[in-house]
Design a protein around this motif. Structure first.
Motif, PDB file in Angstrom:
ATOM      1  N   GLN A  49      51.470  10.892  -4.980  1.00  0.00           N
ATOM      2  CA  GLN A  49      50.419  11.471  -4.218  1.00  0.00           C
ATOM      3  C   GLN A  49      51.199  12.098  -2.817  1.00  0.00           C
ATOM      4  OE1 GLN A  49      48.221   7.771  -3.853  1.00  0.00           O
ATOM      5  NE2 GLN A  49      46.666   8.760  -4.964  1.00  0.00           N
ATOM      6  N   LYS A  50      52.023  11.429  -2.321  1.00  0.00           N
ATOM      7  CA  LYS A  50      52.814  12.027  -1.154  1.00  0.00           C
ATOM      8  C   LYS A  50      53.577  13.518  -1.586  1.00  0.00           C
ATOM      9  CE  LYS A  50      53.944   7.567   1.051  1.00  0.00           C
ATOM     10  NZ  LYS A  50      55.019   6.544   1.555  1.00  0.00           N
ATOM     11  N   GLN A  51      54.006  13.597  -2.608  1.00  0.00           N
ATOM     12  CA  GLN A  51      54.449  15.010  -3.059  1.00  0.00           C
ATOM     13  C   GLN A  51      53.539  16.037  -3.187  1.00  0.00           C
ATOM     14  OE1 GLN A  51      57.330  14.478  -2.341  1.00  0.00           O
ATOM     15  NE2 GLN A  51      58.375  15.569  -3.926  1.00  0.00           N
ATOM     16  N   ARG A  52      52.270  15.540  -3.531  1.00  0.00           N
ATOM     17  CA  ARG A  52      50.896  16.427  -3.775  1.00  0.00           C
ATOM     18  C   ARG A  52      50.703  16.918  -2.511  1.00  0.00           C
ATOM     19  NH1 ARG A  52      48.770  16.552  -8.908  1.00  0.00           N
ATOM     20  NH2 ARG A  52      49.772  15.390 -10.219  1.00  0.00           N
ATOM     21  N   ASP A  69      63.229  20.916  -2.320  1.00  0.00           N
ATOM     22  CA  ASP A  69      64.603  20.040  -2.347  1.00  0.00           C
ATOM     23  C   ASP A  69      64.448  18.689  -3.308  1.00  0.00           C
ATOM     24  OD1 ASP A  69      67.388  19.275  -2.081  1.00  0.00           O
ATOM     25  OD2 ASP A  69      67.066  19.575  -0.030  1.00  0.00           O
ATOM     26  N   GLU A  70      64.795  18.618  -4.303  1.00  0.00           N
ATOM     27  CA  GLU A  70      64.603  17.197  -5.038  1.00  0.00           C
ATOM     28  C   GLU A  70      63.143  16.574  -5.070  1.00  0.00           C
ATOM     29  OE1 GLU A  70      66.896  15.889  -6.780  1.00  0.00           O
ATOM     30  OE2 GLU A  70      68.921  16.610  -6.230  1.00  0.00           O
ATOM     31  N   PRO A  71      62.260  17.476  -5.445  1.00  0.00           N
ATOM     32  CA  PRO A  71      60.863  17.256  -5.449  1.00  0.00           C
ATOM     33  C   PRO A  71      60.365  15.958  -6.412  1.00  0.00           C
ATOM     34  CG  PRO A  71      60.946  19.156  -6.516  1.00  0.00           C
ATOM     35  CD  PRO A  71      62.155  18.803  -5.824  1.00  0.00           C
ATOM     36  N   VAL A  79      55.443  10.391 -13.556  1.00  0.00           N
ATOM     37  CA  VAL A  79      54.769  11.048 -12.409  1.00  0.00           C
ATOM     38  C   VAL A  79      55.384  12.577 -12.252  1.00  0.00           C
ATOM     39  CG1 VAL A  79      54.462  10.778  -9.970  1.00  0.00           C
ATOM     40  CG2 VAL A  79      54.035   8.910 -11.376  1.00  0.00           C
ATOM     41  N   GLN A  80      56.741  12.549 -12.500  1.00  0.00           N
ATOM     42  CA  GLN A  80      57.792  13.571 -12.505  1.00  0.00           C
ATOM     43  C   GLN A  80      57.092  14.564 -13.380  1.00  0.00           C
ATOM     44  OE1 GLN A  80      61.681  13.342 -13.942  1.00  0.00           O
ATOM     45  NE2 GLN A  80      62.453  12.386 -12.069  1.00  0.00           N
ATOM     46  N   ALA A  81      56.587  14.421 -14.644  1.00  0.00           N
ATOM     47  CA  ALA A  81      55.978  15.347 -15.521  1.00  0.00           C
ATOM     48  C   ALA A  81      54.761  15.823 -14.747  1.00  0.00           C
ATOM     49  CB  ALA A  81      55.821  14.850 -16.944  1.00  0.00           C
ATOM     50  N   ASP A  82      54.025  15.326 -14.123  1.00  0.00           N
ATOM     51  CA  ASP A  82      52.589  15.528 -13.586  1.00  0.00           C
ATOM     52  C   ASP A  82      53.014  16.584 -12.562  1.00  0.00           C
ATOM     53  OD1 ASP A  82      51.082  14.030 -15.321  1.00  0.00           O
ATOM     54  OD2 ASP A  82      50.818  12.437 -13.844  1.00  0.00           O
ATOM     55  N   PHE A 100      63.999  25.860  -6.545  1.00  0.00           N
ATOM     56  CA  PHE A 100      64.089  24.541  -6.822  1.00  0.00           C
ATOM     57  C   PHE A 100      65.459  24.017  -6.907  1.00  0.00           C
ATOM     58  CE2 PHE A 100      63.713  20.797  -9.777  1.00  0.00           C
ATOM     59  CZ  PHE A 100      62.509  20.609  -9.678  1.00  0.00           C
ATOM     60  N   ILE A 101      65.812  22.927  -5.985  1.00  0.00           N
ATOM     61  CA  ILE A 101      66.895  22.323  -5.890  1.00  0.00           C
ATOM     62  C   ILE A 101      66.969  20.698  -6.615  1.00  0.00           C
ATOM     63  CG2 ILE A 101      68.721  21.519  -4.152  1.00  0.00           C
ATOM     64  CD1 ILE A 101      67.296  23.462  -2.046  1.00  0.00           C
ATOM     65  N   SER A 102      67.971  20.687  -7.436  1.00  0.00           N
ATOM     66  CA  SER A 102      67.801  19.396  -8.167  1.00  0.00           C
ATOM     67  C   SER A 102      69.159  19.255  -8.868  1.00  0.00           C
ATOM     68  CB  SER A 102      66.949  19.284  -9.216  1.00  0.00           C
ATOM     69  OG  SER A 102      66.970  18.205  -9.832  1.00  0.00           O
ATOM     70  N   HIS A 103      69.771  17.554  -8.784  1.00  0.00           N
ATOM     71  CA  HIS A 103      71.028  17.684  -9.714  1.00  0.00           C
ATOM     72  C   HIS A 103      70.559  17.053 -11.000  1.00  0.00           C
ATOM     73  CE1 HIS A 103      68.954  13.529  -8.521  1.00  0.00           C
ATOM     74  NE2 HIS A 103      69.645  13.097  -9.519  1.00  0.00           N
ATOM     75  N   ASP A 104      69.156  17.230 -11.344  1.00  0.00           N
ATOM     76  CA  ASP A 104      68.791  16.562 -12.799  1.00  0.00           C
ATOM     77  C   ASP A 104      68.519  17.636 -13.665  1.00  0.00           C
ATOM     78  OD1 ASP A 104      67.314  15.769 -14.879  1.00  0.00           O
ATOM     79  OD2 ASP A 104      66.137  14.298 -13.697  1.00  0.00           O
ATOM     80  N   MET A 105      69.682  18.231 -14.376  1.00  0.00           N
ATOM     81  CA  MET A 105      69.687  19.359 -15.319  1.00  0.00           C
ATOM     82  C   MET A 105      68.551  19.472 -16.351  1.00  0.00           C
ATOM     83  SD  MET A 105      72.263  21.387 -13.880  1.00  0.00           S
ATOM     84  CE  MET A 105      72.582  22.306 -15.056  1.00  0.00           C
ATOM     85  N   SER A 106      67.974  18.302 -16.831  1.00  0.00           N
ATOM     86  CA  SER A 106      66.836  18.244 -17.689  1.00  0.00           C
ATOM     87  C   SER A 106      65.552  18.840 -16.882  1.00  0.00           C
ATOM     88  CB  SER A 106      66.534  16.902 -18.343  1.00  0.00           C
ATOM     89  OG  SER A 106      66.407  15.961 -17.355  1.00  0.00           O
TER      90      SER A 106
END
Length: 187
Positions: A49-52, A69-71, A79-82, A100-106
């Motif tokens: 909810q905070k991300q939203r 940045d790492e959202p 919740v990531q998928a949503d 989109f900044i992320s270390h998660d390549m998937s």
């Protein structure tokens, strides 16, 4: 929450307070929250909810680009998928570019059209997403991709081939920043 979303509008001198509150409630609805959440405090919200709310706050000024940045890094997988789905919907609806900044390549694969792989603040590879994932060129990109978890038991625990210490970012080595850890370096 509502005040936080409306604050950029107040700074820009947009309308009376009632109009700013109306815009904040509308944005909460558009990011999948209840408009009445405008009256809640941030500590009363879940991470998703905070991300939203953060997305609603970013959208309130009608940007052409959002830096995310790492959202989704602190969120559980469902919740990531949503949130990823929401980002894609918002991107299309508002005709936005998202850095989109992320270390998660998937997650990067799911979210991005183009990818820039960075090591110690330098771009080491830049290509469209399909090329990065199907035919990576730089050894660091290959190492990142080998770290993606897989369900295939024959691929689990594959060694990335990286050895050595990460150089000090404030004093990187001459030449390629990655050479001190590169499995392909020629001495």
């Amino acid at each position: 929450v509502g005040e936080s979303i409306a604050e950029p509008l107040e700074i820009r001198g947009v309308g009376p307070r009632t109009r700013r509150e109306e815009i904040a409630r509308d944005l909460l609805d558009r990011v999948g929250l209840n408009p009445d959440d405008a009256d809640r405090y941030p500590h009363e919200l879940s991470g998703g909810q905070k991300q939203r709310v953060a997305l609603a706050r970013a959208l309130v000024v009608n940007p052409r680009m959002i830096v995310a940045d790492e959202p989704v890094s602190a969120l559980d997988v469902s919740v990531q998928a949503d949130v990823i789905s929401l980002l894609k919907d918002i991107q299309a609806e508002f005709d936005l570019s998202i850095l989109f900044i992320s270390h998660d390549m998937s997650v990067v694969r799911e979210m991005c059209d183009r990818v820039a792989v960075m090591y110690l603040g330098e771009i080491v590879e830049l290509a469209d997403t399909e090329t990065i994932f199907e035919n990576p060129q730089h050894p660091y990109t290959k190492a990142l991709l080998s770290a993606i978890p897989t369900l295939d038991p024959t691929q689990r625990g594959m060694d990335s081939g990286l050895t050595g210490e990460v150089p000090e970012p404030s004093n990187p080595p001459a030449g390629c920043n990655f050479y001190t850890r590169c499995p392909e370096v020629i001495q």
